[in-house]
Design an enzyme around this catalytic site. Structure first.
Site, PDB file in Angstrom:
ATOM      1  N   LYS A 212      -4.040  13.497   5.343  1.00 22.99           N
ATOM      2  CA  LYS A 212      -3.896  12.211   5.082  1.00 22.99           C
ATOM      3  C   LYS A 212      -4.887  11.557   4.254  1.00 22.99           C
ATOM      4  O   LYS A 212      -4.478  10.558   3.529  1.00 22.99           O
ATOM      5  CB  LYS A 212      -4.121  11.700   6.647  1.00 22.99           C
ATOM      6  N   CYS A 266      -7.074   1.007   5.088  1.00 26.51           N
ATOM      7  CA  CYS A 266      -6.673   2.412   4.822  1.00 26.51           C
ATOM      8  C   CYS A 266      -7.235   2.916   3.343  1.00 26.51           C
ATOM      9  O   CYS A 266      -8.081   3.722   3.469  1.00 26.51           O
ATOM     10  CB  CYS A 266      -5.254   2.742   4.843  1.00 26.51           C
TER      11      CYS A 266
HETATM   12  N1  SAJ Z   1      -2.519  -1.778  -4.822  1.00 26.33           N
HETATM   13  C1  SAJ Z   1      -2.604  -2.129  -6.393  1.00 26.33           C
HETATM   14  N2  SAJ Z   1      -1.869  -1.290  -7.112  1.00 26.33           N
HETATM   15  C2  SAJ Z   1      -0.814  -0.963  -6.820  1.00 26.33           C
HETATM   16  C3  SAJ Z   1      -0.604  -0.570  -5.531  1.00 26.33           C
HETATM   17  C4  SAJ Z   1      -1.455  -1.004  -4.667  1.00 26.33           C
HETATM   18  O1  SAJ Z   1      -3.583  -3.093  -6.698  1.00 26.33           O
HETATM   19  O2  SAJ Z   1      -0.278  -0.339  -7.806  1.00 26.33           O
HETATM   20  C5  SAJ Z   1      -3.194  -2.333  -3.917  1.00 26.33           C
HETATM   21  C6  SAJ Z   1      -2.465  -3.386  -2.985  1.00 26.33           C
HETATM   22  O3  SAJ Z   1      -2.252  -4.641  -3.534  1.00 26.33           O
HETATM   23  C7  SAJ Z   1      -3.622  -3.404  -1.800  1.00 26.33           C
HETATM   24  C8  SAJ Z   1      -3.907  -1.965  -1.874  1.00 26.33           C
HETATM   25  O4  SAJ Z   1      -3.802  -1.618  -3.177  1.00 26.33           O
HETATM   26  O5  SAJ Z   1      -4.708  -4.270  -1.835  1.00 26.33           O
HETATM   27  C9  SAJ Z   1      -3.362  -0.891  -0.903  1.00 26.33           C
HETATM   28  O6  SAJ Z   1      -1.820  -1.186  -0.818  1.00 26.33           O
HETATM   29  P1  SAJ Z   1      -0.630  -0.060  -0.583  1.00 26.33           P
HETATM   30  O7  SAJ Z   1       0.349  -0.835  -0.458  1.00 26.33           O
HETATM   31  O8  SAJ Z   1      -1.124   0.989  -1.773  1.00 26.33           O
HETATM   32  O9  SAJ Z   1      -1.127   0.634   0.545  1.00 26.33           O
HETATM   33  P2  SAJ Z   1      -1.432   0.361   2.080  1.00 26.33           P
HETATM   34  O10 SAJ Z   1      -3.013   0.119   2.419  1.00 26.33           O
HETATM   35  O11 SAJ Z   1      -0.706  -0.956   2.610  1.00 26.33           O
HETATM   36  O12 SAJ Z   1      -0.837   1.552   2.892  1.00 26.33           O
HETATM   37  C10 SAJ Z   1      -1.249   2.824   2.590  1.00 26.33           C
HETATM   38  C11 SAJ Z   1      -0.137   3.786   2.362  1.00 26.33           C
HETATM   39  N3  SAJ Z   1      -0.452   5.092   1.841  1.00 26.33           N
HETATM   40  C12 SAJ Z   1       0.022   5.697   0.517  1.00 26.33           C
HETATM   41  O13 SAJ Z   1       0.998   5.074   0.020  1.00 26.33           O
HETATM   42  C13 SAJ Z   1      -0.654   6.834   0.297  1.00 26.33           C
HETATM   43  C14 SAJ Z   1       0.597   3.872   3.813  1.00 26.33           C
HETATM   44  O14 SAJ Z   1       1.620   5.225   3.798  1.00 26.33           O
HETATM   45  C15 SAJ Z   1      -0.433   4.653   4.782  1.00 26.33           C
HETATM   46  O15 SAJ Z   1       0.124   5.050   6.047  1.00 26.33           O
HETATM   47  C16 SAJ Z   1      -1.532   3.614   4.965  1.00 26.33           C
HETATM   48  O16 SAJ Z   1      -2.225   3.308   3.687  1.00 26.33           O
HETATM   49  C17 SAJ Z   1      -2.482   3.896   6.020  1.00 26.33           C
HETATM   50  O17 SAJ Z   1      -2.398   3.439   7.273  1.00 26.33           O
HETATM   51  O18 SAJ Z   1      -3.266   4.740   5.951  1.00 26.33           O
END
Ligand code: SAJ
Length: 406
Positions: A212, A266
């Site tokens: 994870k 996360c």
């Molecule tokens: N972000 C960027 N650029 C991107 C993608 C995301 O700047 O290309 C930023 C987003 O704006 C945000 C942050 O990253 O601020 C996180 O967003 P996210 O959509 O990547 O992830 P979370 O935090 O909503 O959810 C993640 C997910 N993990 C992965 O995709 C590996 C989810 O599957 C997990 O279950 C979750 O963390 C968790 O609970 O751990």
């Protein structure tokens, strides 16, 4: 929904923590026919759920929780009860020095101990440092006189759901289950197989914990790469969005999107658990965290430079959530930027967040007013409302677009 509980060797499930993971999981299991007791330390949350309501915003969760409480299959309480399964779904934040704060996992394990019976299954869902099942949960259960694995089965099954898609992903995603032994893994698989459509992979608990952390660190490192490119391109006056679009035409390149920083509870947290375990080895993982954490400062420098071109500018900040199309402001880089811009005293600041009705901290403005009155518009979140804007309204404005949608 089909009643799977009839054919299951489990009947009653106690879920510790009714947050973004615990409540959706509780309502899914209750709607599958299990008797579910959701436990939370906050009386107001227990009351809301027992009244059939929800305290978090997640598509369709309200409908599922109402159905589960109406049928009597889901109840909430401040205290656990005797059950077949105990699932731990509590937060695992970090404390000073980016050290994991395991107090909620410890407290909820202590809370279930008096209710354990021979043959019970304990599952940790919370994202946790590698070694948590073996070094934190096992000793607490053993201290109470139980033989872990012989009498109490113990496994980790990390949640993997994406906020905004939780109900779908809770059922459809593949799951990794790691028990303290193959027997514990198998028992946990029995439970998850009754409601998960994705494939289930079995391993040991420490590998499952690390898997994870690895998933979220992988994403953090990849976002850091995109953010570093943005920093480089800003200096070299290259359009980073065009650059990434072109590079991504290579069949084996898939660069993520730069942004104002990484938010949420996360991805901005979990990589630190690996750094804490192996500070010497986790070099890229630590640097990625530092690059992403420093990104808001870069945006603030751009805002300050833009403001210098005006006598007393009106600066519109578009979006506060940590990512698009959700109302969640926790650990949001946009909130951090808004706070700092206000402190900088460089003009009048208008804050706009269409998913939040009112805020104690910020005086919120509508999209139309923010656009009409601002000289500088800083796009911080790629909400659909901002994507669909009539671009002619932006013509006269100075734009800082941190998400590349305008
Ligand atoms: N972000 C960027 N650029 C991107 C993608 C995301 O700047 O290309 C930023 C987003 O704006 C945000 C942050 O990253 O601020 C996180 O967003 P996210 O959509 O990547 O992830 P979370 O935090 O909503 O959810 C993640 C997910 N993990 C992965 O995709 C590996 C989810 O599957 C997990 O279950 C979750 O963390 C968790 O609970 O751990």
């Amino acid at each position: 929904m089909n009643n799977v509980a009839n054919n299951s060797s489990f009947s009653k499930i106690c879920i510790m923590g009714l947050g973004y993971i615990g409540l959706p999981t509780a309502s899914i299991l209750a709607n599958r026919g299990y008797d579910v007791l959701g436990v939370d330390v906050k009386p107001e949350i227990v009351k809301i759920i027992n009244d059939g309501g929800v305290h978090i915003v997640e598509p369709d969760l309200d409908i599922l929780v109402r159905a589960a409480t109406n049928s009597g299959k889901l109840k909430a309480s401040l205290k656990p009860e005797k059950s077949d399964v105990f699932m731990i779904c509590v937060p695992t934040p970090f404390k000073e020095g980016h050290k994991p704060d395991m107090k909620y996992v410890e407290e909820s394990t202590h809370a279930i101990v008096p209710f354990l019976e021979k043959g019970n299954l304990v599952v940790l869902e919370s994202t946790s440092p590698a070694g948590t099942c073996e070094k934190i949960i096992r000793p607490i259960i053993e201290k109470a006189g139980w033989k872990v694995d012989d009498e109490i089965l113990l496994a980790h099954c990390p949640e993997r759901v994406l906020p905004g898609h939780i109900l779908k992903e809770c059922i459809e995603n593949d799951r990794v289950i790691g028990g303290v032994s193959p027997r514990s893994s198998q028992k946990a698989k029995e439970l998850y197989a009754s409601f998960v459509k994705g494939e289930i992979f079995l391993t040991d608990c420490t590998t499952a914990e690390m898997a994870k952390l690895t998933e979220n660190s992988f994403r953090d490192v990849n976002i850091a790469f995109a953010n570093e490119l943005a920093n480089i391109c800003e200096k070299m006056e290259i359009n980073v969005w065009e650059l990434i679009k072109l590079a991504n035409r290579h069949p084996r390149v898939k660069i993520l999107n730069p942004g104002p920083g990484v938010g949420g509870h996360c991805i901005a947290v979990d990589p630190w658990f690996i750094v804490d375990s192996c500070p010497e080895e986790a070099k890229i993982i630590r640097t990625a965290r530092e690059v992403n954490d420093a990104r808001p400062v870069k945006i603030l420098e751009r805002i300050a430079a833009a403001a210098e071109k005006f006598k007393k500018p009106v600066i519109g900040l578009m979006g506060l959530a940590f990512k698009a199309d959700i109302d969640d402001l926790r650990e949001s880089p946009a909130v951090h930027i808004a706070r700092e811009v206000i402190k900088m005293n460089i003009g009048e600041i208008l804050v706009c967040e269409p998913y939040v009705k009112s805020s104690k901290e910020f005086n919120l403005h509508s999209i139309s007013e923010t656009i009409r009155r601002s000289d500088i518009l800083v796009l911080l979140v790629d909400h659909v409302q901002f994507k669909q804007l009539d671009k002619t309204l932006l013509k006269e404005k100075m734009i800082i677009d941190t998400r590349g949608i305008w």
